[in-house]
Design a protein around this motif. Structure first.
Motif, PDB file in Angstrom:
ATOM      1  N   LEU A 170       0.822  -1.215   0.000  1.00 58.25           N
ATOM      2  CA  LEU A 170       0.000   0.000   0.000  1.00 58.25           C
ATOM      3  C   LEU A 170       0.856   1.264   0.000  1.00 58.25           C
ATOM      4  O   LEU A 170       0.573   2.212  -0.748  1.00 58.25           O
ATOM      5  CB  LEU A 170      -0.924  -0.007   1.227  1.00 58.25           C
ATOM      6  CG  LEU A 170      -1.744   1.260   1.490  1.00 58.25           C
ATOM      7  CD1 LEU A 170      -2.589   1.628   0.273  1.00 58.25           C
ATOM      8  CD2 LEU A 170      -2.614   1.089   2.732  1.00 58.25           C
ATOM      9  N   GLU A 171       1.896   1.313   0.813  1.00 59.57           N
ATOM     10  CA  GLU A 171       2.725   2.511   0.900  1.00 59.57           C
ATOM     11  C   GLU A 171       3.646   2.670  -0.307  1.00 59.57           C
ATOM     12  O   GLU A 171       4.378   3.660  -0.395  1.00 59.57           O
ATOM     13  CB  GLU A 171       3.548   2.473   2.196  1.00 59.57           C
ATOM     14  CG  GLU A 171       2.681   2.548   3.445  1.00 59.57           C
ATOM     15  CD  GLU A 171       3.493   2.573   4.729  1.00 59.57           C
ATOM     16  OE1 GLU A 171       4.735   2.534   4.652  1.00 59.57           O
ATOM     17  OE2 GLU A 171       2.882   2.630   5.811  1.00 59.57           O
ATOM     18  N   ASN A 172       3.612   1.714  -1.237  1.00 60.66           N
ATOM     19  CA  ASN A 172       4.445   1.753  -2.440  1.00 60.66           C
ATOM     20  C   ASN A 172       3.643   2.084  -3.696  1.00 60.66           C
ATOM     21  O   ASN A 172       4.141   1.873  -4.800  1.00 60.66           O
ATOM     22  CB  ASN A 172       5.129   0.394  -2.643  1.00 60.66           C
ATOM     23  CG  ASN A 172       6.646   0.487  -2.539  1.00 60.66           C
ATOM     24  OD1 ASN A 172       7.185   1.464  -2.038  1.00 60.66           O
ATOM     25  ND2 ASN A 172       7.338  -0.530  -3.006  1.00 60.66           N
ATOM     26  N   GLN A 173       2.435   2.588  -3.534  1.00 66.35           N
ATOM     27  CA  GLN A 173       1.577   2.846  -4.687  1.00 66.35           C
ATOM     28  C   GLN A 173       1.862   4.209  -5.313  1.00 66.35           C
ATOM     29  O   GLN A 173       2.213   5.172  -4.622  1.00 66.35           O
ATOM     30  CB  GLN A 173       0.111   2.775  -4.277  1.00 66.35           C
ATOM     31  CG  GLN A 173      -0.332   1.417  -3.762  1.00 66.35           C
ATOM     32  CD  GLN A 173      -0.127   0.318  -4.778  1.00 66.35           C
ATOM     33  OE1 GLN A 173      -0.686   0.355  -5.870  1.00 66.35           O
ATOM     34  NE2 GLN A 173       0.694  -0.671  -4.413  1.00 66.35           N
ATOM     35  N   ILE A 174       1.698   4.265  -6.639  1.00 67.27           N
ATOM     36  CA  ILE A 174       1.714   5.535  -7.369  1.00 67.27           C
ATOM     37  C   ILE A 174       0.321   5.717  -7.978  1.00 67.27           C
ATOM     38  O   ILE A 174      -0.181   4.813  -8.655  1.00 67.27           O
ATOM     39  CB  ILE A 174       2.789   5.558  -8.464  1.00 67.27           C
ATOM     40  CG1 ILE A 174       4.158   5.588  -7.802  1.00 67.27           C
ATOM     41  CG2 ILE A 174       2.597   6.719  -9.404  1.00 67.27           C
ATOM     42  CD1 ILE A 174       5.278   6.121  -8.619  1.00 67.27           C
ATOM     43  N   PRO A 175      -0.340   6.849  -7.713  1.00 62.29           N
ATOM     44  CA  PRO A 175      -1.711   7.050  -8.184  1.00 62.29           C
ATOM     45  C   PRO A 175      -1.845   6.872  -9.695  1.00 62.29           C
ATOM     46  O   PRO A 175      -0.954   7.244 -10.465  1.00 62.29           O
ATOM     47  CB  PRO A 175      -2.024   8.485  -7.757  1.00 62.29           C
ATOM     48  CG  PRO A 175      -1.126   8.721  -6.575  1.00 62.29           C
ATOM     49  CD  PRO A 175       0.136   7.967  -6.876  1.00 62.29           C
ATOM     50  N   LEU A 176      -2.948   6.301 -10.089  1.00 63.50           N
ATOM     51  CA  LEU A 176      -3.197   6.020 -11.500  1.00 63.50           C
ATOM     52  C   LEU A 176      -3.300   7.302 -12.322  1.00 63.50           C
ATOM     53  O   LEU A 176      -2.909   7.323 -13.494  1.00 63.50           O
ATOM     54  CB  LEU A 176      -4.481   5.195 -11.638  1.00 63.50           C
ATOM     55  CG  LEU A 176      -4.809   4.638 -13.018  1.00 63.50           C
ATOM     56  CD1 LEU A 176      -3.663   3.800 -13.548  1.00 63.50           C
ATOM     57  CD2 LEU A 176      -6.092   3.820 -12.980  1.00 63.50           C
ATOM     58  N   VAL A 177      -3.783   8.376 -11.720  1.00 68.30           N
ATOM     59  CA  VAL A 177      -3.882   9.640 -12.451  1.00 68.30           C
ATOM     60  C   VAL A 177      -2.494  10.133 -12.861  1.00 68.30           C
ATOM     61  O   VAL A 177      -2.317  10.733 -13.931  1.00 68.30           O
ATOM     62  CB  VAL A 177      -4.631  10.703 -11.595  1.00 68.30           C
ATOM     63  CG1 VAL A 177      -3.858  11.038 -10.329  1.00 68.30           C
ATOM     64  CG2 VAL A 177      -4.911  11.950 -12.408  1.00 68.30           C
ATOM     65  N   ILE A 178      -1.485   9.852 -12.040  1.00 66.90           N
ATOM     66  CA  ILE A 178      -0.111  10.244 -12.372  1.00 66.90           C
ATOM     67  C   ILE A 178       0.472   9.311 -13.424  1.00 66.90           C
ATOM     68  O   ILE A 178       1.159   9.748 -14.360  1.00 66.90           O
ATOM     69  CB  ILE A 178       0.759  10.238 -11.099  1.00 66.90           C
ATOM     70  CG1 ILE A 178       0.208  11.244 -10.080  1.00 66.90           C
ATOM     71  CG2 ILE A 178       2.209  10.557 -11.437  1.00 66.90           C
ATOM     72  CD1 ILE A 178       0.906  11.194  -8.735  1.00 66.90           C
ATOM     73  N   LEU A 179       0.194   8.007 -13.290  1.00 67.57           N
ATOM     74  CA  LEU A 179       0.673   7.056 -14.304  1.00 67.57           C
ATOM     75  C   LEU A 179       0.055   7.360 -15.669  1.00 67.57           C
ATOM     76  O   LEU A 179       0.722   7.251 -16.705  1.00 67.57           O
ATOM     77  CB  LEU A 179       0.332   5.624 -13.879  1.00 67.57           C
ATOM     78  CG  LEU A 179       1.103   5.073 -12.677  1.00 67.57           C
ATOM     79  CD1 LEU A 179       0.655   3.648 -12.377  1.00 67.57           C
ATOM     80  CD2 LEU A 179       2.604   5.105 -12.920  1.00 67.57           C
ATOM     81  N   ASN A 180      -1.207   7.734 -15.681  1.00 61.38           N
ATOM     82  CA  ASN A 180      -1.861   8.114 -16.947  1.00 61.38           C
ATOM     83  C   ASN A 180      -1.198   9.345 -17.553  1.00 61.38           C
ATOM     84  O   ASN A 180      -1.035   9.444 -18.772  1.00 61.38           O
ATOM     85  CB  ASN A 180      -3.354   8.371 -16.717  1.00 61.38           C
ATOM     86  CG  ASN A 180      -4.177   7.104 -16.796  1.00 61.38           C
ATOM     87  OD1 ASN A 180      -3.863   6.204 -17.563  1.00 61.38           O
ATOM     88  ND2 ASN A 180      -5.226   7.022 -15.997  1.00 61.38           N
ATOM     89  N   GLU A 181      -0.818  10.284 -16.696  1.00 60.43           N
ATOM     90  CA  GLU A 181      -0.146  11.503 -17.179  1.00 60.43           C
ATOM     91  C   GLU A 181       1.203  11.144 -17.811  1.00 60.43           C
ATOM     92  O   GLU A 181       1.555  11.646 -18.879  1.00 60.43           O
ATOM     93  CB  GLU A 181       0.043  12.465 -16.004  1.00 60.43           C
ATOM     94  CG  GLU A 181       0.651  13.799 -16.384  1.00 60.43           C
ATOM     95  CD  GLU A 181      -0.317  14.705 -17.143  1.00 60.43           C
ATOM     96  OE1 GLU A 181       0.162  15.661 -17.796  1.00 60.43           O
ATOM     97  OE2 GLU A 181      -1.541  14.454 -17.081  1.00 60.43           O
ATOM     98  N   LEU A 182       1.951  10.261 -17.141  1.00 56.29           N
ATOM     99  CA  LEU A 182       3.237   9.828 -17.691  1.00 56.29           C
ATOM    100  C   LEU A 182       3.057   9.051 -18.988  1.00 56.29           C
ATOM    101  O   LEU A 182       3.839   9.208 -19.938  1.00 56.29           O
ATOM    102  CB  LEU A 182       3.970   8.964 -16.658  1.00 56.29           C
ATOM    103  CG  LEU A 182       4.531   9.694 -15.431  1.00 56.29           C
ATOM    104  CD1 LEU A 182       5.016   8.689 -14.391  1.00 56.29           C
ATOM    105  CD2 LEU A 182       5.674  10.624 -15.840  1.00 56.29           C
ATOM    106  N   GLN A 183       2.032   8.225 -19.029  1.00 53.15           N
ATOM    107  CA  GLN A 183       1.758   7.460 -20.246  1.00 53.15           C
ATOM    108  C   GLN A 183       1.436   8.385 -21.411  1.00 53.15           C
ATOM    109  O   GLN A 183       1.875   8.151 -22.546  1.00 53.15           O
ATOM    110  CB  GLN A 183       0.579   6.506 -19.981  1.00 53.15           C
ATOM    111  CG  GLN A 183       0.155   5.650 -21.161  1.00 53.15           C
ATOM    112  CD  GLN A 183       1.002   4.407 -21.346  1.00 53.15           C
ATOM    113  OE1 GLN A 183       2.104   4.342 -20.805  1.00 53.15           O
ATOM    114  NE2 GLN A 183       0.515   3.459 -22.107  1.00 53.15           N
ATOM    115  N   MET A 184       0.694   9.437 -21.134  1.00 52.22           N
ATOM    116  CA  MET A 184       0.368  10.413 -22.180  1.00 52.22           C
ATOM    117  C   MET A 184       1.611  11.163 -22.640  1.00 52.22           C
ATOM    118  O   MET A 184       1.806  11.413 -23.830  1.00 52.22           O
ATOM    119  CB  MET A 184      -0.662  11.413 -21.646  1.00 52.22           C
ATOM    120  CG  MET A 184      -2.094  10.893 -21.682  1.00 52.22           C
ATOM    121  SD  MET A 184      -2.706  10.677 -23.367  1.00 52.22           S
ATOM    122  CE  MET A 184      -2.687  12.364 -23.956  1.00 52.22           C
TER     123      MET A 184
END
Length: 507
Positions: A170-184
């Motif tokens: 849990l403490e190692n998660q990166i929010p999906l909204v940020i991953l989507n931004e990086l993917q874009m």
């Protein structure tokens, strides 16, 4: 004089009073016009009340993802391998323009990044952007090339099971909204969920729902752990049939009880058989009552015998897991004549059918790090105020029913437990799962099982005898001590004066 270090510091760097003022004023000026009110906090610290029974299950072992554990020295050796993976993931032009292409873009949404984390991040914008950039792109490459990390991370340095285990903490998660931004930014493609769902299918201990409809760029899931959680909880074979009672209104609170006394329960057959041979339970009960009413405490004091309860001997130095009040699998099967059948669906499909004397439960696959995944899923559910606590209730049910390896073997034989985790580890896992929230109310399964089990004649007899024999252990200890003393006296007397009739000796 040195300033006092901030509590829960990430970098353990003392920013000082003026540094704090500069940081706050900078954020105040820059965050004007940036709306973060709709950004949910989704990466939580696991509270000690949850992690106290196995704290190592809630922290990364080999690799830090995100800011919480980034600067821990035993994890920092993996940084160069993460950088190597990221550079291989990018094309040469993206590597050369990494600063303006990625870092500057992340710095612009820095307030949004901070809003996702429950813990205060005493990192400047540049440092936070670099952490998120490297770790986020490392995750994207992991999901894209799942199982193909050999060229960059040697197995002798990091076992891949450990990597996948750390990704689910849990403490190692990166929010999906940020991953989507990086993917874009890198690929111009926001369709990230198919890769994440594929990862969840491999590592989930429970079956996932097939109804995973989503739109491209969907950010309704908060991070990888949140995605797996909802795919598990929403897995339901029949949404409009009798199974609705399994997840309807919950009205009865589970009672907290300590672990069962396996020794007493293990001799249940013998005790019941003894009572049946005596024929009349009431007369037997009266005899026991007389025995118990004798002032054994005073007798033991006269004899110099100290009788202490096992629980008192252990003390309170070690935390004790509390579980729901429900018989074990072996007791339900042996004494309650209850059958266990695996369901094709998920935890919402669990049910007890009393007229069939059958408990239907979903199949659970337990491999090397499945306990870590389950613990962090439950911790996330507890931390999320909007959750229905359905996964916690399922884990509570399994923890209450599994006490020994015999219980595990029975469920494995029924096809309910699968995987390569050893029986001993499974018992340790479920016996080490504390009932996390006393206010969580039970579904009808626990109530129905207990009601059906307690109606059995054999169980009624056992409960009656257990009630009447509450002091039997103390009585037995003193009686055996007295008998031993008497035998020693008789033996000593016969050694001196001889007892031919007793020992068949010819004088």
């Amino acid at each position: 004089m040195k300033e006092k270090q901030p509590i829960n510091s990430i970098t353990n760097v003392n920013i000082g009073k003026q540094g704090w003022v500069d940081h706050i004023s900078k954020n105040f000026n820059e965050e004007v016009g940036i709306d973060i009110s709709n950004i949910p906090v989704c990466v939580f610290n696991v509270p000690k009340s949850i992690s106290r029974f196995k704290p190592e299950a809630y922290v990364p072992q080999a690799i830090a993802i995100g800011p919480y554990h980034h600067f821990e020295t035993h994890l920092y050796q993996m940084e160069r391998y993460k950088v190597a993976v990221v550079k291989a993931f990018l094309n040469p032009d993206q590597v050369r323009s990494f600063g303006p292409l990625v870092i500057e873009r992340l710095k612009k949404i820095e307030p949004m990044i901070r809003a996702c984390y429950h813990k205060y991040l005493d990192l400047d914008d540049e440092m936070l952007a670099w952490i998120i950039a490297i770790d986020g792109l490392f995750l994207l490459d992991l999901f894209k090339h799942y199982g193909e990390m050999e060229p960059y991370i040697p197995k002798r340095l990091l076992h891949y099971d450990t990597l996948y285990r750390d990704v689910m903490v849990l403490e190692n998660q990166i929010p999906l909204v940020i991953l989507n931004e990086l993917q874009m930014i890198i690929n111009g493609d926001p369709d990230l969920l198919p890769m994440l769902i594929g990862f969840c299918e491999v590592h989930s201990p429970l079956k996932l729902t097939r109804d995973s409809s989503y739109s491209i760029g969907d950010t309704s899931y908060l991070h990888l752990l949140d995605l797996m959680y909802h795919l598990i909880v929403n897995n339901e074979s029949h949404k409009h049939d009798s199974l609705e009672t399994c997840h309807g209104e919950r009205s009865n609170v589970m009672h907290n009880v300590p672990k069962k006394d396996h020794i007493i329960r293990g001799h249940m057959d013998e005790i019941i058989e003894m009572g049946q041979k005596l024929g009349k339970i009431r007369k037997f009960g009266k005899a026991i009552s007389v025995m118990v009413s004798i002032p054994w405490d005073k007798i033991s004091n006269l004899l110099g015998i100290q009788i202490r309860d096992k629980l008192d001997e252990e003390g309170d130095d070690h935390p004790r897991a509390i579980e729901i009040n429900i018989p074990s699998v072996s007791s339900l099967s042996k004494y309650g004549r209850i059958n266990f059948i695996p369901t094709n669906g998920g935890i919402r499909d669990a049910k007890f059918v009393s007229n069939e004397a059958t408990l239907y439960v979903p199949v659970i696959t337990l491999d090397t790090y499945s306990d870590v995944v389950l613990r962090n899923l439950v911790a996330y559910e507890v931390a999320t105020s909007s959750s229905t606590m359905e996964l916690s209730q399922y884990v509570d049910l399994m923890s209450g029913m599994i006490d020994t390896e015999e219980d595990v073997m029975l469920l494995k034989g029924k096809g309910i437990i699968e995987g390569n985790m050893t029986n001993t580890k499974i018992v340790e896992f479920f016996n080490g799962m504390n009932k996390l929230n006393e206010s969580v109310k039970s579904n009808e399964i626990v109530e129905q099982l207990n009601e059906y089990y307690n109606r059995r004649l054999r169980i009624k007899v056992w409960k009656y005898m257990k009630k009447r024999m509450r002091g039997s252990r103390k009585v037995l200890t003193i009686v055996l001590t007295i008998l031993a003393c008497m035998l020693m006296i008789v033996y000593s007397f016969c050694e001196v004066y001889g007892c031919p009739k007793l020992f068949n000796k010819v004088t």
